[in-house]
Design an enzyme around this catalytic site. Structure first.
Site, PDB file in Angstrom:
ATOM      1  N   ARG A 173      44.585 -31.441  43.731  1.00  0.00           N
ATOM      2  CA  ARG A 173      45.765 -30.484  43.319  1.00  0.00           C
ATOM      3  C   ARG A 173      46.879 -30.377  44.540  1.00  0.00           C
ATOM      4  O   ARG A 173      46.516 -30.843  45.677  1.00  0.00           O
ATOM      5  CB  ARG A 173      45.347 -28.928  43.109  1.00  0.00           C
ATOM      6  CG  ARG A 173      44.665 -28.564  44.159  1.00  0.00           C
ATOM      7  CD  ARG A 173      44.046 -26.973  43.909  1.00  0.00           C
ATOM      8  NE  ARG A 173      43.725 -26.361  45.186  1.00  0.00           N
ATOM      9  CZ  ARG A 173      44.303 -25.502  45.718  1.00  0.00           C
ATOM     10  NH1 ARG A 173      45.557 -25.173  44.940  1.00  0.00           N
ATOM     11  NH2 ARG A 173      44.200 -24.862  46.720  1.00  0.00           N
ATOM     12  N   ARG A 177      54.844 -24.154  46.815  1.00  0.00           N
ATOM     13  CA  ARG A 177      55.228 -22.811  47.035  1.00  0.00           C
ATOM     14  C   ARG A 177      56.738 -22.422  46.770  1.00  0.00           C
ATOM     15  O   ARG A 177      57.504 -23.351  47.083  1.00  0.00           O
ATOM     16  CB  ARG A 177      55.051 -22.780  48.495  1.00  0.00           C
ATOM     17  CG  ARG A 177      53.957 -21.761  48.765  1.00  0.00           C
ATOM     18  CD  ARG A 177      54.093 -21.417  50.318  1.00  0.00           C
ATOM     19  NE  ARG A 177      52.563 -21.617  50.822  1.00  0.00           N
ATOM     20  CZ  ARG A 177      52.338 -21.991  52.284  1.00  0.00           C
ATOM     21  NH1 ARG A 177      53.456 -21.940  53.012  1.00  0.00           N
ATOM     22  NH2 ARG A 177      51.372 -21.964  52.666  1.00  0.00           N
ATOM     23  N   ARG A 250      36.622 -43.077  58.943  1.00  0.00           N
ATOM     24  CA  ARG A 250      38.030 -43.466  59.574  1.00  0.00           C
ATOM     25  C   ARG A 250      38.072 -43.144  61.080  1.00  0.00           C
ATOM     26  O   ARG A 250      37.524 -42.132  61.427  1.00  0.00           O
ATOM     27  CB  ARG A 250      38.786 -42.674  58.725  1.00  0.00           C
ATOM     28  CG  ARG A 250      38.852 -43.041  57.116  1.00  0.00           C
ATOM     29  CD  ARG A 250      39.532 -44.583  56.842  1.00  0.00           C
ATOM     30  NE  ARG A 250      40.798 -44.738  57.040  1.00  0.00           N
ATOM     31  CZ  ARG A 250      41.575 -45.893  57.662  1.00  0.00           C
ATOM     32  NH1 ARG A 250      40.767 -46.936  57.638  1.00  0.00           N
ATOM     33  NH2 ARG A 250      42.855 -45.926  57.844  1.00  0.00           N
ATOM     34  N   ARG A 281      51.899 -39.711  62.442  1.00  0.00           N
ATOM     35  CA  ARG A 281      52.727 -38.591  63.119  1.00  0.00           C
ATOM     36  C   ARG A 281      52.973 -38.565  64.478  1.00  0.00           C
ATOM     37  O   ARG A 281      52.094 -39.462  65.173  1.00  0.00           O
ATOM     38  CB  ARG A 281      52.005 -37.310  62.826  1.00  0.00           C
ATOM     39  CG  ARG A 281      50.190 -37.445  62.940  1.00  0.00           C
ATOM     40  CD  ARG A 281      49.770 -36.100  62.365  1.00  0.00           C
ATOM     41  NE  ARG A 281      48.335 -35.942  62.846  1.00  0.00           N
ATOM     42  CZ  ARG A 281      47.563 -34.922  62.554  1.00  0.00           C
ATOM     43  NH1 ARG A 281      48.154 -33.827  62.057  1.00  0.00           N
ATOM     44  NH2 ARG A 281      46.479 -34.916  62.921  1.00  0.00           N
ATOM     45  N   GLU A 308      50.025 -40.837  66.803  1.00  0.00           N
ATOM     46  CA  GLU A 308      48.658 -41.063  65.987  1.00  0.00           C
ATOM     47  C   GLU A 308      48.695 -42.172  65.079  1.00  0.00           C
ATOM     48  O   GLU A 308      49.449 -42.114  64.020  1.00  0.00           O
ATOM     49  CB  GLU A 308      48.515 -39.623  65.496  1.00  0.00           C
ATOM     50  CG  GLU A 308      46.988 -39.777  64.729  1.00  0.00           C
ATOM     51  CD  GLU A 308      46.549 -38.306  64.281  1.00  0.00           C
ATOM     52  OE1 GLU A 308      46.662 -37.303  65.045  1.00  0.00           O
ATOM     53  OE2 GLU A 308      46.053 -38.374  63.142  1.00  0.00           O
ATOM     54  N   TYR A 355      33.320 -33.336  56.742  1.00  0.00           N
ATOM     55  CA  TYR A 355      34.559 -32.788  57.325  1.00  0.00           C
ATOM     56  C   TYR A 355      34.307 -31.366  57.538  1.00  0.00           C
ATOM     57  O   TYR A 355      34.389 -30.778  56.642  1.00  0.00           O
ATOM     58  CB  TYR A 355      35.733 -33.268  56.755  1.00  0.00           C
ATOM     59  CG  TYR A 355      37.066 -32.657  57.443  1.00  0.00           C
ATOM     60  CD1 TYR A 355      37.417 -33.609  58.661  1.00  0.00           C
ATOM     61  CD2 TYR A 355      37.560 -31.576  57.411  1.00  0.00           C
ATOM     62  CE1 TYR A 355      38.289 -33.067  59.501  1.00  0.00           C
ATOM     63  CE2 TYR A 355      38.458 -31.212  58.097  1.00  0.00           C
ATOM     64  CZ  TYR A 355      39.069 -31.790  59.386  1.00  0.00           C
ATOM     65  OH  TYR A 355      39.778 -31.285  60.175  1.00  0.00           O
ATOM     66  N   ASP A 357      36.243 -28.014  59.481  1.00  0.00           N
ATOM     67  CA  ASP A 357      37.317 -27.425  60.552  1.00  0.00           C
ATOM     68  C   ASP A 357      36.372 -26.795  61.550  1.00  0.00           C
ATOM     69  O   ASP A 357      35.324 -26.385  61.474  1.00  0.00           O
ATOM     70  CB  ASP A 357      38.156 -26.668  59.712  1.00  0.00           C
ATOM     71  CG  ASP A 357      39.577 -27.340  59.183  1.00  0.00           C
ATOM     72  OD1 ASP A 357      39.719 -28.266  59.629  1.00  0.00           O
ATOM     73  OD2 ASP A 357      39.894 -26.880  58.017  1.00  0.00           O
TER      74      ASP A 357
HETATM   75  C1  FAD Z   1      42.252 -35.514  64.507  1.00  0.00           C
HETATM   76  C2  FAD Z   1      41.588 -34.533  64.182  1.00  0.00           C
HETATM   77  C3  FAD Z   1      42.501 -33.288  63.938  1.00  0.00           C
HETATM   78  C4  FAD Z   1      41.727 -32.155  63.700  1.00  0.00           C
HETATM   79  N1  FAD Z   1      42.542 -31.045  63.603  1.00  0.00           N
HETATM   80  C5  FAD Z   1      41.766 -29.730  63.303  1.00  0.00           C
HETATM   81  C6  FAD Z   1      42.701 -28.529  63.137  1.00  0.00           C
HETATM   82  O1  FAD Z   1      43.638 -28.823  63.247  1.00  0.00           O
HETATM   83  N2  FAD Z   1      41.972 -27.405  62.927  1.00  0.00           N
HETATM   84  C7  FAD Z   1      40.359 -27.597  62.730  1.00  0.00           C
HETATM   85  O2  FAD Z   1      40.049 -26.422  62.566  1.00  0.00           O
HETATM   86  N3  FAD Z   1      39.724 -28.697  63.065  1.00  0.00           N
HETATM   87  C8  FAD Z   1      40.225 -29.750  62.942  1.00  0.00           C
HETATM   88  N4  FAD Z   1      39.718 -30.825  63.363  1.00  0.00           N
HETATM   89  C9  FAD Z   1      38.061 -30.804  63.264  1.00  0.00           C
HETATM   90  C10 FAD Z   1      37.297 -30.475  64.538  1.00  0.00           C
HETATM   91  O3  FAD Z   1      37.856 -31.514  65.574  1.00  0.00           O
HETATM   92  C11 FAD Z   1      35.908 -30.250  64.306  1.00  0.00           C
HETATM   93  O4  FAD Z   1      35.725 -29.483  63.577  1.00  0.00           O
HETATM   94  C12 FAD Z   1      35.203 -30.110  65.860  1.00  0.00           C
HETATM   95  O5  FAD Z   1      35.636 -30.840  66.678  1.00  0.00           O
HETATM   96  C13 FAD Z   1      33.766 -30.734  65.555  1.00  0.00           C
HETATM   97  O6  FAD Z   1      32.996 -30.155  66.584  1.00  0.00           O
HETATM   98  P1  FAD Z   1      31.349 -30.984  66.609  1.00  0.00           P
HETATM   99  O7  FAD Z   1      30.696 -30.328  67.850  1.00  0.00           O
HETATM  100  O8  FAD Z   1      30.646 -30.693  65.312  1.00  0.00           O
HETATM  101  O9  FAD Z   1      31.757 -32.433  66.970  1.00  0.00           O
HETATM  102  P2  FAD Z   1      32.509 -33.439  68.154  1.00  0.00           P
HETATM  103  O10 FAD Z   1      33.730 -32.425  68.654  1.00  0.00           O
HETATM  104  O11 FAD Z   1      32.706 -34.690  67.707  1.00  0.00           O
HETATM  105  O12 FAD Z   1      31.607 -33.276  69.311  1.00  0.00           O
HETATM  106  C14 FAD Z   1      30.208 -34.284  69.417  1.00  0.00           C
HETATM  107  C15 FAD Z   1      29.922 -34.503  70.704  1.00  0.00           C
HETATM  108  O13 FAD Z   1      28.751 -35.303  70.957  1.00  0.00           O
HETATM  109  C16 FAD Z   1      28.953 -36.313  71.629  1.00  0.00           C
HETATM  110  N5  FAD Z   1      28.096 -37.537  71.261  1.00  0.00           N
HETATM  111  C17 FAD Z   1      27.909 -38.114  70.311  1.00  0.00           C
HETATM  112  N6  FAD Z   1      26.744 -39.014  70.545  1.00  0.00           N
HETATM  113  C18 FAD Z   1      26.632 -38.874  71.799  1.00  0.00           C
HETATM  114  C19 FAD Z   1      25.168 -39.560  72.217  1.00  0.00           C
HETATM  115  N7  FAD Z   1      24.597 -40.562  71.927  1.00  0.00           N
HETATM  116  N8  FAD Z   1      25.096 -38.991  73.422  1.00  0.00           N
HETATM  117  C20 FAD Z   1      25.706 -38.035  74.127  1.00  0.00           C
HETATM  118  N9  FAD Z   1      26.860 -37.208  73.586  1.00  0.00           N
HETATM  119  C21 FAD Z   1      26.954 -37.940  72.352  1.00  0.00           C
HETATM  120  C22 FAD Z   1      30.382 -36.977  71.532  1.00  0.00           C
HETATM  121  O14 FAD Z   1      30.850 -37.723  72.702  1.00  0.00           O
HETATM  122  C23 FAD Z   1      31.113 -35.603  71.259  1.00  0.00           C
HETATM  123  O15 FAD Z   1      31.622 -35.024  72.361  1.00  0.00           O
HETATM  124  C24 FAD Z   1      40.190 -32.051  63.665  1.00  0.00           C
HETATM  125  C25 FAD Z   1      39.339 -33.525  63.575  1.00  0.00           C
HETATM  126  C26 FAD Z   1      40.171 -34.614  64.007  1.00  0.00           C
HETATM  127  C27 FAD Z   1      39.517 -35.766  64.051  1.00  0.00           C
END
Ligand code: FAD
Length: 373
Positions: A173, A177, A250, A281, A308, A355, A357
Site C-alpha cells: 500500500r 497524507r 542486499r 540518497r 549511498e 528486517y 528496526d
Molecule cells: C542502511 C540501514 C539503515 C537503517 N536505518 C534504520 C533506521 O532509520 N531506524 C531503525 O530503527 N533501524 C534502521 N536500520 C536497522 C538497524 O540497523 C538494525 O535494527 C540494527 O542495527 C540491528 O542490530 P543487530 O545487533 O541485530 O545487527 P548488527 O548491527 O548487524 O550487529 C551484528 C554484529 O555482529 C558482528 N558479527 C557478525 N558476524 C560475526 C562474526 N563471525 N564474528 C564476530 N562478529 C560478528 C557484525 O560485525 C555486527 O557488528 C537500518 C539498517 C540499515 C542497513
C-alpha cells in the site's frame, strides 16, 4: 568461564549484555569489526556524528522501547523529513499536500484527490485488479505521475531490477497524507541520541568484556572453551557453514566526503529518484543533530556527506538487508530448525534473518532475555 559468549556487538548483543549483567550473569562479547555498535555505530568527524552504515533514525510506538533507550541516553527532537529530488525538482516525502502542490500546483486536498483518483482509475481500467508486477501495482495505487517521478527509478536502483521484473507484493500500500505534514514516520516517538548511537552501545556494554577485531569463526575453538552458552548475532547461514546454501541479502556501498561548506543540502536525507543517478540518497550527517536547534555544534565551514549506493550481495560482502521472499524464508526455516537443535541462541537481524528496526531489535532482545536468563 563466562556464562555467555555474545558474538556481535550490535544493538541486539548490547541489550543482551546489559540484561544479563542485571541478572548477575557474566558475558564475553566478540566483534569482528574494529568497533562496537554493529550498523548503528556513529563516529565523530569535524564535530559531526557520522552514521557510518547508513542513516539511523530511532522511531517507535512502544513505550517500553522508548523508555529503555532513554535510561541510557538523551534524545533530540529530530523528525525525519526527507526530500526527493527528480532532475531539478524537489518534493517532500512522505506523499503529502506539499508533494502534491509541487507536482500539480494543487492547493487543497480535494484538488489533489481528484488528480490521484483520475490517474489510478485510468491505470486500473487498463491493468485490471491483478497487477502482474511492481510497476502495475504502483500505477494502480499511486497513478502515473507519482510512480514515474517518485517510485520507479528509486525502487529499481534499490532492488537492482526493473520494476516490470519485480513482484507486485513488494508494494502493498502507499499511504497518502492529505495534510501538509512532512514527518515521515507515524510513530509516537522519534529522535537521534545526542552524541550519536555509540554512547548508547558503550553504556549497554558497561561491565562486559568486549574483544574487537575478533572473528568468531577464526577463533571458535578457543572461544567456545571460555563460555557456557553462545548467543550468535551474525549470519545464521554462515554459522552452519551454508550447509543448505546461502540466504540472499542486499548490500550497500557508502562513499563519504568532507566538504568545505556549512550546509550542503539543508536536509539530513535527500533521495535521488532518477534511475540514471547511481546512488539512492545523499546523507548530510550534521542535520541529524542540528535539526530544529539551528545552533551549530560542528566545526564552522565543514560538513560531511555520504552517497549511498545499493549493491548486489555475494558471499563475503556486508549483508545489510535480508531478502524475505518465499524461497529465502523457506530456507531460513531449515536453518532455524538446525538452530533449535544446536543449543545456540540466535538473535538480531542476521541471526533471525529478518528486517528489524532498532526498536524491534530491543523488544526482541528483551523478550529473549526474559525467556532465557
Ligand atoms: C542502511 C540501514 C539503515 C537503517 N536505518 C534504520 C533506521 O532509520 N531506524 C531503525 O530503527 N533501524 C534502521 N536500520 C536497522 C538497524 O540497523 C538494525 O535494527 C540494527 O542495527 C540491528 O542490530 P543487530 O545487533 O541485530 O545487527 P548488527 O548491527 O548487524 O550487529 C551484528 C554484529 O555482529 C558482528 N558479527 C557478525 N558476524 C560475526 C562474526 N563471525 N564474528 C564476530 N562478529 C560478528 C557484525 O560485525 C555486527 O557488528 C537500518 C539498517 C540499515 C542497513
Amino acid at each position: 568461564m563466562f556464562d555467555y559468549l555474545i558474538v556481535g556487538t550490535g544493538l541486539y548483543g548490547a541489550v543482551f549484555a546489559a540484561e544479563a549483567k542485571k541478572k548477575g550473569k557474566s558475558c564475553l562479547a566478540v566483534e569482528r569489526r574494529r568497533h562496537i555498535g554493529g550498523n548503528i555505530y556513529t563516529e565523530e568527524s569535524h564535530g559531526i556524528n557520522i552514521h557510518k552504515y547508513g542513516p539511523h533514525i530511532f522511531h517507535t510506538d512502544s513505550d517500553e522501547a522508548w523508555d529503555y533507550v532513554n535510561q541510557y541516553v538523551r534524545f533530540n527532537r529530530y523528525t525525519n523529513t526527507p526530500v526527493a529530488r527528480y532532475g531539478d525538482e524537489l518534493f517532500n516525502l512522505p506523499f503529502n499536500m506539499n508533494t502534491f502542490h509541487s507536482l500539480w500546483g494543487v492547493k487543497t486536498p480535494g484538488e489533489a484527490k481528484k488528480i490521484i483518483e483520475a490517474q489510478t482509475r485510468e491505470a486500473r481500467d487498463r491493468i485490471g485488479d491483478t497487477p502482474a508486477n511492481l510497476e502495475e501495482q504502483a500505477l494502480i495505487l499511486a497513478g502515473k505521475d507519482i510512480y514515474e517521478k517518485l517510485i520507479k527509478g528509486y525502487t529499481e536502483k534499490q532492488w537492482g531490477r526493473r520494476a516490470t521484473e519485480l513482484p507486485s507484493f513488494i508494494i502493498k500500500r502507499l499511504p497518502f497524507r492529505f495534510s501538509f505534514d512532512n514527518n515521515y514516520f507515524n510513530d509516537r516517538y522519534q529522535g537521534i541520541p545526542i552524541g550519536g548511537y555509540t554512547p548508547l552501545i558503550e553504556k549497554l556494554f558497561e561491565g562486559t568484556e568486549v574483544r574487537l577485531d575478533t572473528d568468531f569463526f577464526e577463533n571458535k575453538e578457543e572461544l567456545l572453551k571460555e563460555a557456557e552458552r553462545v548467543v550468535f548475532t551474525g549470519q545464521i547461514d554462515a554459522y552452519f557453514d551454508f550447509c543448505y546454501g546461502p540466504l540472499e541479502y542486499r548490500s550497500l556501498r557508502f562513499e563519504t566526503e568532507v566538504l568545505d561548506t556549512d550546509n550542503f543540502q539543508g536536509s539530513a536525507i535527500v533521495n535521488y529518484t532518477e534511475y540514471e543517478i547511481p546512488y539512492t540518497r545523499i546523507i548530510e550527517h550534521k542535520h541529524f543533530e542540528e535539526f530544529g536547534s539551528y545552533e551549530r555544534k560542528s566545526e564552522a565551514g565543514k560538513t560531511v556527506i555520504t552517497h549511498e549506493y545499493p549493491a548486489a550481495w555475494k558471499k563475503g560482502d556486508e549483508p545489510y538487508y535480508p531478502v524475505n521472499n518465499d524461497t529465502n524464508n523457506a530456507l531460513y526455516e531449515k536453518y532455524k530448525k538446525l538452530a533449535g537443535e544446536s543449543g545456540v541462541f540466535f538473535g538480531g537481524r542476521l541471526g533471525k534473518y529478518k528486517y528489524y528496526d532498532m526498536d524491534d531489535v530491543i523488544m526482541d532482545a528483551l523478550a529473549d532475555t526474559r525467556a532465557i536468563l
